[in-house]
Scaffold this active site. Structure first.
Site, mmCIF file in Angstrom:
data_model
loop_
_atom_site.group_PDB
_atom_site.id
_atom_site.type_symbol
_atom_site.label_atom_id
_atom_site.label_comp_id
_atom_site.label_asym_id
_atom_site.label_seq_id
_atom_site.Cartn_x
_atom_site.Cartn_y
_atom_site.Cartn_z
ATOM 1 N N SER A 1 -1.655 -10.931 -8.009
ATOM 2 C CA SER A 1 -1.791 -10.020 -9.152
ATOM 3 C C SER A 1 -2.118 -10.562 -10.369
ATOM 4 C CB SER A 1 -0.794 -9.376 -9.375
ATOM 5 O OG SER A 1 -0.996 -7.888 -9.895
ATOM 6 N N SER A 2 -2.996 -11.626 -10.322
ATOM 7 C CA SER A 2 -3.606 -12.237 -11.648
ATOM 8 C C SER A 2 -4.169 -11.083 -12.625
ATOM 9 C CB SER A 2 -4.657 -13.127 -11.314
ATOM 10 O OG SER A 2 -5.833 -12.487 -10.699
ATOM 11 N N GLY B 1 -7.299 -13.473 -7.554
ATOM 12 C CA GLY B 1 -7.818 -12.948 -5.930
ATOM 13 C C GLY B 1 -7.002 -13.460 -4.754
ATOM 14 N N HIS C 1 0.942 -1.409 -0.006
ATOM 15 C CA HIS C 1 0.004 -0.110 0.040
ATOM 16 C C HIS C 1 0.808 1.149 -0.090
ATOM 17 C CE1 HIS C 1 -4.011 -1.799 0.337
ATOM 18 N NE2 HIS C 1 -3.424 -3.024 1.086
ATOM 19 N N THR C 2 2.015 1.190 -0.427
ATOM 20 C CA THR C 2 2.967 2.301 -0.461
ATOM 21 C C THR C 2 2.934 2.803 -2.232
ATOM 22 O OG1 THR C 2 4.861 0.538 -0.888
ATOM 23 C CG2 THR C 2 4.558 1.679 1.291
ATOM 24 N N ASP C 3 2.710 2.039 -2.994
ATOM 25 C CA ASP C 3 2.738 2.678 -4.349
ATOM 26 C C ASP C 3 2.008 3.675 -4.563
ATOM 27 O OD1 ASP C 3 0.493 0.856 -4.253
ATOM 28 O OD2 ASP C 3 1.171 -0.130 -6.236
ATOM 29 N N TYR D 1 -9.973 -1.587 -0.837
ATOM 30 C CA TYR D 1 -8.785 -1.166 -1.304
ATOM 31 C C TYR D 1 -9.085 0.315 -1.561
ATOM 32 C CZ TYR D 1 -4.663 -1.119 -3.957
ATOM 33 O OH TYR D 1 -3.275 -1.002 -4.437
ATOM 34 N N ASP E 1 1.832 -3.603 -9.459
ATOM 35 C CA ASP E 1 1.538 -4.826 -10.009
ATOM 36 C C ASP E 1 1.947 -4.905 -11.694
ATOM 37 O OD1 ASP E 1 0.620 -5.132 -7.558
ATOM 38 O OD2 ASP E 1 -1.717 -5.508 -8.143
ATOM 39 N N GLU F 1 -7.220 -0.669 -15.396
ATOM 40 C CA GLU F 1 -7.717 -1.210 -14.134
ATOM 41 C C GLU F 1 -8.487 -0.018 -13.319
ATOM 42 O OE1 GLU F 1 -6.507 -4.471 -10.690
ATOM 43 O OE2 GLU F 1 -5.263 -4.478 -12.674
HETATM 44 P P1 ADP Z 1 -5.291 -10.346 -8.182
HETATM 45 O O1 ADP Z 1 -4.920 -10.315 -6.689
HETATM 46 O O2 ADP Z 1 -5.382 -11.835 -8.615
HETATM 47 O O3 ADP Z 1 -4.840 -9.458 -9.058
HETATM 48 P P2 ADP Z 1 -7.971 -8.700 -8.696
HETATM 49 O O4 ADP Z 1 -9.110 -8.725 -7.979
HETATM 50 O O5 ADP Z 1 -7.020 -7.463 -8.701
HETATM 51 O O6 ADP Z 1 -6.945 -9.933 -7.971
HETATM 52 O O7 ADP Z 1 -8.189 -9.329 -10.027
HETATM 53 C C1 ADP Z 1 -8.883 -10.445 -10.331
HETATM 54 C C2 ADP Z 1 -9.724 -10.563 -11.492
HETATM 55 O O8 ADP Z 1 -8.891 -10.141 -12.793
HETATM 56 C C3 ADP Z 1 -10.669 -11.633 -11.828
HETATM 57 O O9 ADP Z 1 -11.698 -11.536 -10.871
HETATM 58 C C4 ADP Z 1 -10.743 -11.680 -13.226
HETATM 59 O O10 ADP Z 1 -11.883 -10.752 -13.370
HETATM 60 C C5 ADP Z 1 -9.631 -10.976 -13.897
HETATM 61 N N1 ADP Z 1 -8.707 -12.312 -14.166
HETATM 62 C C6 ADP Z 1 -7.536 -12.420 -13.683
HETATM 63 N N2 ADP Z 1 -6.988 -13.342 -14.285
HETATM 64 C C7 ADP Z 1 -7.800 -14.026 -15.179
HETATM 65 C C8 ADP Z 1 -7.763 -14.818 -16.143
HETATM 66 N N3 ADP Z 1 -6.788 -15.987 -16.332
HETATM 67 N N4 ADP Z 1 -8.836 -15.142 -17.026
HETATM 68 C C9 ADP Z 1 -9.784 -14.140 -16.984
HETATM 69 N N5 ADP Z 1 -10.036 -13.066 -16.117
HETATM 70 C C10 ADP Z 1 -8.967 -12.883 -15.072
HETATM 71 MG MG MG Z 2 -5.006 -7.227 -9.167
#
Ligand code: ADP
Ligand code: MG
Length: 366
Positions: free
Chosen positions: A121-122, A117, A29-31, A216, A167, A155
């Site tokens: 950082s997916s 989630g 939470h610094t960025d 957040y 991220d 985002e």
């Molecule tokens: P995280 O900490 O994993 O980044 P976020 O809430 O910021 O969590 O992002 C998660 C969201 O990003 C998922 O609910 C989805 O909407 C999207 N997402 C991430 N990876 C994928 C993927 N492989 N395919 C489809 N959507 C994805």
């Molecule tokens: Mg994320």
């Protein structure tokens, strides 16, 4: 995956691109406060197969969302938010076109082993992998820092998550062997070699967060209120010698600001500790960071606290902390060299027994 792509979208040779998830070692939470962070890439990655189309339609599918893959579509220029995971794709095309990059419609298949989630950082892995695929398919003249900025903008402006730049910078620039010591205000960065005498451990608690849901964004707004009250442009502008200045803030703003100011200093101290190979000190900084996130920033949950406490009781662990934005997610630890896999499994098992949750050990990868 090419076969799966062709089964969904018809014949054609897609380009392939990917980007890693990230684990933040310290600096949470610094960025978005203009401060310092220290993420590194994890082995888990998001992959995008993408083929241009002759029209302006985007068709996209992900193997990560449901057991039955469904193809979603929209037209470039007609992006409309509120479509779940497709918002990340729509956000990327909207902000990339607004920034002047031109490309046609495309078909895209997304797959990933970055848990969603879980604080790894997916979302940035997806944004960066997609932008890399667009760069490669359409010959876009865009560099890695611009890719990170566009991912963040997608985002912030389209998805509605007010995340900082860490991220996307990590997904775009980090590798698995070094940590990216990043100044989030200037985007200056240095690569810091990870300690060779320690194993990095990442355990996913199995408790997923939902950033976009608002907690957040509330923290971010609290920091902005705190810096306005203090008359600084960002909390980055304060150091610990000035902690008394925070006393004018009402709670919880004082504690929020104290976390950010102290966390920034911990990142600087952590970089020093890594450079001196002082692993016990690095471990203490992890625990201090966790305590600050738990008590001052209030972004931990009891499951994460339990994993950190189990780590504290384990003699092979130097330090452990919640990693990522919080409200669930993962714990990063530093273990004595050669002990990481076993310690991770031991701690994950004890945690599963006590919490009833289903943790996964992501690092060391098997
Ligand atoms: P995280 O900490 O994993 O980044 P976020 O809430 O910021 O969590 O992002 C998660 C969201 O990003 C998922 O609910 C989805 O909407 C999207 N997402 C991430 N990876 C994928 C993927 N492989 N395919 C489809 N959507 C994805
Ligand atoms: Mg994320």
């Amino acid at each position: 995956m090419t076969q799966e792509f062709q089964a969904l979208f018809g014949p054609g040779e897609p380009v392939a691109a990917d980007a890693p998830g990230r684990v933040n070692l310290i600096g949470e939470h610094t960025d978005y406060n203009g401060g310092f962070v220290l993420p590194t890439a994890i082995p888990q990655r998001t992959r995008v197969l993408l083929a241009p189309r002759p029209d302006d339609t985007v068709r996209a599918a992900s193997t990560s969302i449901a057991t039955e893959i469904s193809v979603e579509h929209y037209r470039l220029g007609a992006e409309t938010s509120g479509r779940g995971w497709l918002d990340y794709v729509q956000g990327v095309t909207q902000v990339a076109r607004a920034a002047g990059f031109s490309f046609a419609g495309f078909d895209a298949l997304i797959s990933s082993d970055v848990p969603i989630g879980s604080g790894l950082s997916s979302s940035a892995a997806l944004e960066v992998a997609l932008l890399r695929a667009l760069r490669s398919a359409f010959g876009l003249a865009i560099d890695d820092v611009q890719i990170a900025r566009l991912g963040q903008r997608a985002e912030n402006q389209f998805v509605g998550a007010q995340c900082g730049i860490m991220d996307q910078m990590a997904a775009s620039l980090a590798d698995e062997h070094t940590a990216l010591f990043l100044d989030a205000r200037t985007l200056d960065y240095q690569r810091v070699s990870l300690p060779v005498d320690a194993d990095l451990v990442v355990i996913n608690s199995g408790v997923a967060h939902d950033h976009a849901a608002g907690d957040y964004n509330i923290r971010r707004a609290e920091c902005e209120r705190a810096s306005r009250t203090l008359g600084v442009s960002q909390l980055r502008d304060l150091d610990s010698a000035e902690l008394r200045r925070l006393d004018v803030l009402p709670e919880p703003l004082r504690r929020r600001a104290r976390h950010v100011v102290s966390e920034n200093e911990r990142v600087l101290a952590a970089v020093q500790a890594i450079r001196r190979n002082d692993l016990p000190q690095l471990g203490r900084l992890f625990y201090d960071s966790h305590q600050s996130m738990r008590d001052d920033y209030e972004v931990s949950v009891k499951e994460i606290d339990l994993i950190v406490e189990l780590a504290r009781a384990d003699t092979e662990i130097y330090g452990a902390r919640l990693t990522g934005g919080g409200f669930g997610g993962s714990v990063v630890m530093l273990a004595h060299a050669g002990t990481g896999s076993k310690a991770a499994r031991r701690i994950a098992r004890a945690y599963a027994d006590r919490s009833g949750r289903s943790p996964t050990v992501l690092v060391p990868a098997v």
